[in-house]
Design a protein around this motif. Sequence first.
Motif, mmCIF file in Angstrom:
data_model
loop_
_atom_site.group_PDB
_atom_site.id
_atom_site.type_symbol
_atom_site.label_atom_id
_atom_site.label_comp_id
_atom_site.label_asym_id
_atom_site.label_seq_id
_atom_site.Cartn_x
_atom_site.Cartn_y
_atom_site.Cartn_z
ATOM 1 N N GLY A 93 0.790 -1.213 0.000
ATOM 2 C CA GLY A 93 0.000 0.000 0.000
ATOM 3 C C GLY A 93 0.828 1.272 0.000
ATOM 4 O O GLY A 93 2.002 1.288 -0.402
ATOM 5 N N ASP A 94 0.217 2.356 0.502
ATOM 6 C CA ASP A 94 0.816 3.680 0.359
ATOM 7 C C ASP A 94 2.057 3.905 1.213
ATOM 8 O O ASP A 94 2.801 4.859 0.972
ATOM 9 C CB ASP A 94 -0.224 4.761 0.687
ATOM 10 C CG ASP A 94 -1.228 4.944 -0.443
ATOM 11 O OD1 ASP A 94 -0.914 4.552 -1.575
ATOM 12 O OD2 ASP A 94 -2.326 5.491 -0.187
ATOM 13 N N PRO A 148 -2.729 -3.758 4.062
ATOM 14 C CA PRO A 148 -3.899 -4.088 3.222
ATOM 15 C C PRO A 148 -4.247 -5.565 3.257
ATOM 16 O O PRO A 148 -3.369 -6.434 3.358
ATOM 17 C CB PRO A 148 -3.440 -3.664 1.820
ATOM 18 C CG PRO A 148 -2.394 -2.611 2.059
ATOM 19 C CD PRO A 148 -1.686 -3.045 3.311
ATOM 20 N N GLY A 155 -11.136 -0.975 9.761
ATOM 21 C CA GLY A 155 -9.747 -0.750 9.409
ATOM 22 C C GLY A 155 -8.732 -1.283 10.403
ATOM 23 O O GLY A 155 -9.034 -2.133 11.241
ATOM 24 N N HIS A 156 -7.527 -0.748 10.312
ATOM 25 C CA HIS A 156 -6.351 -1.268 11.009
ATOM 26 C C HIS A 156 -6.529 -1.304 12.523
ATOM 27 O O HIS A 156 -5.992 -2.196 13.192
ATOM 28 C CB HIS A 156 -5.141 -0.394 10.657
ATOM 29 C CG HIS A 156 -3.824 -0.956 11.090
ATOM 30 N ND1 HIS A 156 -3.200 -2.005 10.442
ATOM 31 C CD2 HIS A 156 -3.006 -0.623 12.115
ATOM 32 C CE1 HIS A 156 -2.056 -2.275 11.033
ATOM 33 N NE2 HIS A 156 -1.910 -1.456 12.065
ATOM 34 N N GLU A 182 -10.605 -2.564 5.436
ATOM 35 C CA GLU A 182 -10.305 -1.197 5.009
ATOM 36 C C GLU A 182 -8.948 -0.725 5.501
ATOM 37 O O GLU A 182 -8.723 0.467 5.692
ATOM 38 C CB GLU A 182 -11.411 -0.251 5.496
ATOM 39 C CG GLU A 182 -12.791 -0.615 4.970
ATOM 40 C CD GLU A 182 -13.905 0.139 5.667
ATOM 41 O OE1 GLU A 182 -13.611 1.146 6.344
ATOM 42 O OE2 GLU A 182 -15.065 -0.277 5.564
ATOM 43 N N ASP A 183 -8.041 -1.665 5.687
ATOM 44 C CA ASP A 183 -6.731 -1.353 6.265
ATOM 45 C C ASP A 183 -5.875 -0.573 5.272
ATOM 46 O O ASP A 183 -5.664 -1.008 4.141
ATOM 47 C CB ASP A 183 -6.018 -2.649 6.655
ATOM 48 C CG ASP A 183 -4.946 -2.444 7.708
ATOM 49 O OD1 ASP A 183 -4.290 -1.395 7.680
ATOM 50 O OD2 ASP A 183 -4.776 -3.331 8.546
ATOM 51 N N HIS A 184 -5.365 0.574 5.693
ATOM 52 C CA HIS A 184 -4.492 1.392 4.854
ATOM 53 C C HIS A 184 -3.017 1.204 5.221
ATOM 54 O O HIS A 184 -2.141 1.782 4.577
ATOM 55 C CB HIS A 184 -4.867 2.875 4.995
ATOM 56 C CG HIS A 184 -4.785 3.378 6.409
ATOM 57 N ND1 HIS A 184 -5.712 3.032 7.364
ATOM 58 C CD2 HIS A 184 -3.896 4.186 7.024
ATOM 59 C CE1 HIS A 184 -5.392 3.615 8.510
ATOM 60 N NE2 HIS A 184 -4.293 4.312 8.325
ATOM 61 N N LEU A 203 -1.503 8.950 5.290
ATOM 62 C CA LEU A 203 -2.183 7.875 4.571
ATOM 63 C C LEU A 203 -3.682 8.152 4.470
ATOM 64 O O LEU A 203 -4.340 7.719 3.525
ATOM 65 C CB LEU A 203 -1.959 6.530 5.273
ATOM 66 C CG LEU A 203 -0.515 6.042 5.376
ATOM 67 C CD1 LEU A 203 -0.472 4.684 6.062
ATOM 68 C CD2 LEU A 203 0.149 5.970 4.010
ATOM 69 N N ARG A 204 -4.206 8.878 5.449
ATOM 70 C CA ARG A 204 -5.631 9.235 5.444
ATOM 71 C C ARG A 204 -5.766 10.709 5.822
ATOM 72 O O ARG A 204 -6.448 11.070 6.762
ATOM 73 C CB ARG A 204 -6.394 8.359 6.435
ATOM 74 C CG ARG A 204 -6.474 6.892 6.067
ATOM 75 C CD ARG A 204 -7.125 6.080 7.162
ATOM 76 N NE ARG A 204 -8.433 6.610 7.525
ATOM 77 C CZ ARG A 204 -9.013 6.418 8.713
ATOM 78 N NH1 ARG A 204 -8.377 5.716 9.643
ATOM 79 N NH2 ARG A 204 -10.205 6.908 8.966
#
Length: 614
Positions: free
Chosen positions: A385-386, A507, A530-531, A502-504, A421-422
């Motif tokens: 991911g990012d 993932p 998410g995470h 929805e883990d950033h 990241l968000r």
Amino acid sequence: MADKKSESKPTTKPVPFSNEYAVKDPEQFAMNMARMFEHIGKAASAWVEPREKGDHVETGPVTMAEIVETLSKVGEYWMTDPTRAIEAQTRLFAGYMTVWNNSIRRLAGESVNGEAASSTKGDKRFSDEEWNQNFFFDFLKQAYLMTTRWADELVEEANGLDDHTRHKAAFYMRQVSNALSPTNFIMTNPELYRETIQSNGQNLVKGMKMFAEDIAAGKGNLRVRQADYSAFKIGEDIALTEGKVIAQNDICQIIQYSPQTDEVFKRPIIITPPWINKFYILDLKPEKSYVNWLVEQGHTVFLISWVNPDERHAMKTWKDYIEDGIKFGLDTAEKATGEKEFNMVGYCVGGTLLSAGIGYLKAKGDTRPQTATLFATQVDFEYAGDLLVFVDEEQLKTLEATMEAKGYLDGSQMAQAFNMLRSADLIWPYFVNNYLRGKDPMPFDLLFWNADATRMPKANHLFYLRNCYLENNLSRGEMVIGDTKIDLRAVDIPIYNLATKEDHIAPAKSVYRGSKSFGGDVSYVLAGSGHIAGVVNHPSRNKYQYWTGSAPHADGTFEEWFEKAEEHPGSWWPHWSEWIAEKSGTKKVKARKPGGGKMKAIEDAPGSYVKVQA
């Protein structure tokens, strides 16, 4: 035949500015503007002072030069060919004309179902009704959305970029777009504008006061506050599960939690949390606490509480964190309980370290870990991911130079990276709420924890970034710890591998791929959210859902797995509880007190290491 005009359903006609946008008390407004500029001056002084003194000031996870250099490669593609440049400009101009024409039609009362109008659905930034009803603000919104789509397309369509550069360019473009949203400025946000007028600018006075305070708190860098941090104190409001610190060294403390049942499972649990954050994400308030819930279920629980490192820990490596962290925890738990088999739990990078650590220990003949439960953990980083944006050779050189002086990376840099990241959720809403609306952030235990940053030892952090994110050595069997090459295929114990949808950070696709690296049976489970929220989801809250399916196999993909997976309502914790109970001994034993009468308690949980501020 019905008249065509009678069939149309015009939307509410946009309205121009009303009296609510006019200053009510010019004298008071002018006075508050003066006070606002006074606080801006203090903010400027707080920014300048450490730089004038020559104090080291952190620059964040990426430099402006890095952003400009990356985006310039996109610009080079479009600007070096006149035809492409004209095409891009024409597309932008045509988009603005469409927005303008649609705005004029809406002003005339016509129904317009434009693409841009539908794209704000679910976007909290544009929830105020004025974004749709007011001609000026509606036009700003549509122009912004169209421009950001155009900018994203420039990155997507730029040929000749390698995958990493394109990934970085898309990420940086998103940061720029989020920063330039009209919702982030007083004059272009109807809600902010109204509040400013109604309060005669008092919101900006209070907001700029907080702005100056947060720059001073960040020692010359803005450290956006996300919660009312004064509402929580570790060991009094959060991290409340009763227990004792029964061992410690210069890397960690080992906590054993007090039993809450008369009998406990024979095989104890040892938790390896991430060192990038503090462990009490697993022990927030009792109604959210995973640790407290484990004890309630009849488990003997040990937990590694990592030190918040300083200059003394600069050369601490993964070998040190395994030997003096994971192995030290096993030795302590064995001494306290007399057991020689343990269930291991790892979260995020703590799970990555645990996975490598089990492989390392097995190569040394230590087979005490009998199961591993991994929460949002990556061991294969191809689809990481990012966060991959922050890791390449040049950035690692810059990072190494940054850490050279102190021997560690300041915790604020990691916090900034995760927030980026968000950024639309974790930066700009708080910027607007705090500094432009002048509102105090709400007390929120999760965001208090998020801001309680930890430092990264130089050797440890560089090893992690290079071996995992840059070279993906762990999954390839090429990671070397000390003199030992780590082979995850030798980790043949049962594994419960939890991903979140929805883990950033880790993932779900990346966690699924990593499941194939182990040599034993892997139960892959996907949790909703998410995470953090997907992992810390107490059953009593009855939130989200989780999916179960077949074991990951070599040729399978995450998408194929998910298509056939079975969805279950609520928390995944009870599902895991059944899994771990089967592996914890059929007969229960008498509850164990911390230390087991063999080790003297050093202090009460949560211990002193977790309270050290970065």
